[in-house]
Scaffold this active site. Structure first.
Site, mmCIF file in Angstrom:
data_model
loop_
_atom_site.group_PDB
_atom_site.id
_atom_site.type_symbol
_atom_site.label_atom_id
_atom_site.label_comp_id
_atom_site.label_asym_id
_atom_site.label_seq_id
_atom_site.Cartn_x
_atom_site.Cartn_y
_atom_site.Cartn_z
ATOM 1 N N GLN A 13 0.827 -1.195 0.000
ATOM 2 C CA GLN A 13 0.000 0.000 0.000
ATOM 3 C C GLN A 13 0.868 1.254 0.000
ATOM 4 O OE1 GLN A 13 -3.187 -1.778 3.060
ATOM 5 N NE2 GLN A 13 -3.666 0.286 2.424
ATOM 6 N N SER A 93 5.185 -5.888 3.047
ATOM 7 C CA SER A 93 3.864 -5.997 3.658
ATOM 8 C C SER A 93 2.902 -6.706 2.703
ATOM 9 C CB SER A 93 3.372 -4.595 4.049
ATOM 10 O OG SER A 93 2.146 -4.659 4.738
ATOM 11 N N LEU A 94 1.873 -6.009 2.233
ATOM 12 C CA LEU A 94 0.922 -6.587 1.282
ATOM 13 C C LEU A 94 1.626 -7.180 0.066
ATOM 14 C CD1 LEU A 94 -1.987 -6.894 0.048
ATOM 15 C CD2 LEU A 94 -1.596 -4.622 -0.929
ATOM 16 N N ARG A 118 -8.389 -9.583 4.145
ATOM 17 C CA ARG A 118 -7.331 -9.047 5.014
ATOM 18 C C ARG A 118 -7.558 -7.564 5.268
ATOM 19 N NH1 ARG A 118 -2.147 -6.559 3.836
ATOM 20 N NH2 ARG A 118 -0.472 -7.198 5.263
ATOM 21 N N HIS A 202 0.336 -3.492 11.226
ATOM 22 C CA HIS A 202 1.471 -4.259 11.749
ATOM 23 C C HIS A 202 1.747 -4.038 13.232
ATOM 24 C CE1 HIS A 202 2.301 -5.682 7.749
ATOM 25 N NE2 HIS A 202 2.314 -4.450 7.315
ATOM 26 N N GLN A 251 2.510 -11.693 10.065
ATOM 27 C CA GLN A 251 2.845 -10.417 9.436
ATOM 28 C C GLN A 251 1.815 -9.339 9.756
ATOM 29 O OE1 GLN A 251 1.574 -9.065 5.734
ATOM 30 N NE2 GLN A 251 3.563 -9.345 4.764
#
Length: 317
Positions: A13, A93-94, A118, A202, A251
């Site tokens: 993102q 991340s993503l 998610r 996170h 994560q």
């Protein structure tokens, strides 16, 4: 033809923008991926990327599937234009989900509903306005951790994205993040920048989202990746289904160890890190983190062709 080893990394993102796929033209493989994503999600993804509006593109439930679609479409264009297979992949991340699709661990059709779930779970975990994130620049990791410990005062504020030396993102309760920013500046931080996000990603506040992800992925099949995937949460690669699921769940409410991921790439003898997808967020972090690395970004079709040519010219004798 033998190519030098390289890593392909996928952004998360923050790299989305209206018109984000325009630079890749109307190549059939890109259109095919956009069409597949639209069918899976019941939403015109190509139009959303092309026209926005910005507010709709920036909604977490849209941003996450958009970024996976864009990254995977760029990957497929890379392959269609003759790009070689990397030695290792990773995603910020993503972006780790996109990396897993590129590595064949799961299909695009499996991944897109999962990342939309998610996104919904992350947004639902913390009420709007309760959490915040901020980037702390120009301060070492230990000092940032100390600033967070001092600022918590019974609330949550944690270092959650270790993106590069002296570039760390903190997250938690809004007031605690603000206090931590003040404490970080007192310790010598050059800048503290509040990030326009809708949840403290996170951080441990996302534990409810992690639990929902665990339940969602419990029966979901994964395939052993055909390319090594380095996971953010522990900087390891995992060949088994259960280990992949565990890494993705962890994560959600644990820090992204991106700087360590880049160092792990360098330790494998790799010197070229190629960012796959619109935007140019990860490429500059490579050299900043480890001087052995060079970063480049596949921001359009021309940059893809140039990157393939550069690898061809750099092939071992």
């Amino acid at each position: 033809m033998t190519y030098p080893p390289f890593a392909m990394v996928f952004p998360g993102q923050g790299s989305q923008s209206v018109g984000m796929m325009a630079g890749y033209g109307d190549h059939p493989v890109v259109q095919e991926i956009l069409d597949r994503a639209s069918r899976v999600l019941g939403q015109d993804m190509a139009r959303l990327m092309r026209e926005g509006p910005v507010e709709e593109l920036g909604r977490t439930v849209n941003t996450q599937p958009v970024m996976v679609t864009a990254g995977y479409a760029t990957w497929q264009l890379w392959l269609a234009l003759g790009g070689p297979t990397p030695s290792v992949v990773a995603g910020h991340s993503l972006g780790e989900y996109t990396a897993l699709v590129a590595a064949g661990a799961l299909t695009l059709e499996q991944c897109l509903p999962l990342v939309r779930f998610r996104a919904e779970a992350m947004q639902a975990a913390v009420p709007l306005g309760t959490g915040a994130m901020a980037a702390v620049l120009g301060l070492d990791d230990d000092s940032i951790r100390a600033a967070c410990a001092e600022a918590a005062q019974g609330e949550v504020v944690e270092a959650v994205n270790f993106n590069a030396p002296a570039q760390v993102v903190i997250a938690g309760h809004s007031a605690a993040v603000e206090r931590a920013g003040v404490a970080a500046k007192a310790r010598g931080a050059k800048r503290v920048v509040n990030l326009p996000v809708s949840a403290p990603f996170h951080s441990s506040l996302l534990t409810p989202a992690a639990e929902r992800l665990r339940e969602r992925m419990a029966g979901m099949p994964f395939t052993t990746p055909a390319i090594e995937v380095i996971h953010n949460v522990d900087v390891h690669s995992h060949p088994s289904e259960e280990a992949i699921r565990h890494a993705l769940v962890e994560q959600a409410n644990h820090p992204v160890l991106w700087a360590d991921t880049l160092r792990a790439i360098a330790e494998r003898g790799i010197r070229q890190v190629i960012e796959c997808g619109p935007g140019k967020v990860l490429a500059p972090l490579a050299r900043r983190t480890d001087e052995r690395l060079n970063g480049s970004a596949l921001v359009d079709r021309d940059s893809i062709e140039k990157a393939i040519l550069a690898l061809t010219q750099a092939q071992p004798s």
